[in-house]
Design a protein around this motif. Structure first.
Motif, PDB file in Angstrom:
ATOM      1  N   THR A  84     -26.825   9.750  -1.266  1.00 41.25           N
ATOM      2  CA  THR A  84     -26.595  10.813  -0.445  1.00 41.25           C
ATOM      3  C   THR A  84     -24.770  10.844  -0.074  1.00 41.25           C
ATOM      4  O   THR A  84     -24.147  11.744  -0.097  1.00 41.25           O
ATOM      5  N   LYS A  93     -22.865  11.009  -3.203  1.00 39.85           N
ATOM      6  CA  LYS A  93     -22.784  12.485  -3.774  1.00 39.85           C
ATOM      7  C   LYS A  93     -22.239  13.553  -2.722  1.00 39.85           C
ATOM      8  O   LYS A  93     -21.297  14.414  -3.107  1.00 39.85           O
ATOM      9  N   TYR A  94     -22.622  13.411  -1.499  1.00 40.07           N
ATOM     10  CA  TYR A  94     -22.327  14.662  -0.558  1.00 40.07           C
ATOM     11  C   TYR A  94     -21.346  14.048   0.478  1.00 40.07           C
ATOM     12  O   TYR A  94     -20.408  14.922   1.224  1.00 40.07           O
ATOM     13  N   SER A 135     -21.760  15.622   6.004  1.00 34.14           N
ATOM     14  CA  SER A 135     -22.580  16.619   4.899  1.00 34.14           C
ATOM     15  C   SER A 135     -23.835  16.958   5.861  1.00 34.14           C
ATOM     16  O   SER A 135     -24.372  16.246   6.536  1.00 34.14           O
ATOM     17  N   GLN A 142     -26.736  17.064   4.181  1.00 29.35           N
ATOM     18  CA  GLN A 142     -27.775  16.088   3.866  1.00 29.35           C
ATOM     19  C   GLN A 142     -27.663  14.696   4.463  1.00 29.35           C
ATOM     20  O   GLN A 142     -28.758  14.199   5.009  1.00 29.35           O
ATOM     21  N   THR A 143     -26.415  14.241   4.873  1.00 27.43           N
ATOM     22  CA  THR A 143     -26.366  13.086   5.685  1.00 27.43           C
ATOM     23  C   THR A 143     -26.532  13.182   7.028  1.00 27.43           C
ATOM     24  O   THR A 143     -27.478  12.458   7.561  1.00 27.43           O
ATOM     25  N   LYS A 180     -13.284  19.771   3.539  1.00 28.64           N
ATOM     26  CA  LYS A 180     -13.879  19.327   4.796  1.00 28.64           C
ATOM     27  C   LYS A 180     -12.626  18.949   5.900  1.00 28.64           C
ATOM     28  O   LYS A 180     -12.137  18.125   6.280  1.00 28.64           O
TER      29      LYS A 180
END
Length: 163
Positions: free
Chosen positions: A71, A74-75, A79, A81-82, A115
């Protein structure tokens, strides 16, 4: 009604936790423990809050919260997801009903076009149901961190009211 409006977000969150008999834990990166500190300002919080995690590095997120290496690769740490894995992971680690997470870029450096400084993801997990919000704050590092704490507490309140 006027009495409720007088209460701070952290007071409202603690009151909801006490009312529901839920416990809470925090998983913080950019806020550095400020969400936990806000909660601890409330009298009676010891009934619902036992521990929190300040996981600033990726290694700490993996070790303490079970955030997957894949995770993070990739992100990235900042993020949706995190943030989701952080709030779920702190619930599991602390055996708590509610997990509140924050990961972002407080600045003034560290931002990119994708970001930017002020980008913060906040996650809340209530008994397995997770919601993550994306926020774009502005101002100084301290202001971004303060806004992140406020947004996290408001998200926790919203999620608790829905549960």
């Amino acid at each position: 009604m006027a009495e409720k409006e007088q209460k701070t977000p952290e007071e409202r969150v603690v009151a909801l936790l006490l009312e529901k008999g839920f416990t809470i834990t925090t998983a913080e990166s950019c806020t550095g423990g400020a969400i936990a500190a806000a909660l601890v300002n409330v009298s009676g919080v010891s009934e619902v809050f036992e521990e929190g995690y300040v996981t600033y590095s990726n290694g700490a997120k993996r070790k303490n919260l079970g955030v997957k290496k894949s995770t993070l690769k990739k992100y990235g740490a900042v993020s949706k997801q995190t943030a989701k894995e952080m709030c779920k992971g702190c619930c599991k680690a602390a055996k708590a009903d509610v997990g509140l997470s924050a990961t972002g870029i407080a600045g003034p450096g560290g931002g990119t076009a994708e970001k930017p400084v002020g980008l913060v993801y906040i996650g809340c997990c209530v008994q397995g149901k997770t919601k993550v919000i994306k926020c774009q704050f502005s101002g100084s590092r301290a202001q971004v961190r303060h806004q992140s704490v406020e947004a996290a507490l408001l998200l926790a309140e919203e999620c608790l009211l829905k549960n």
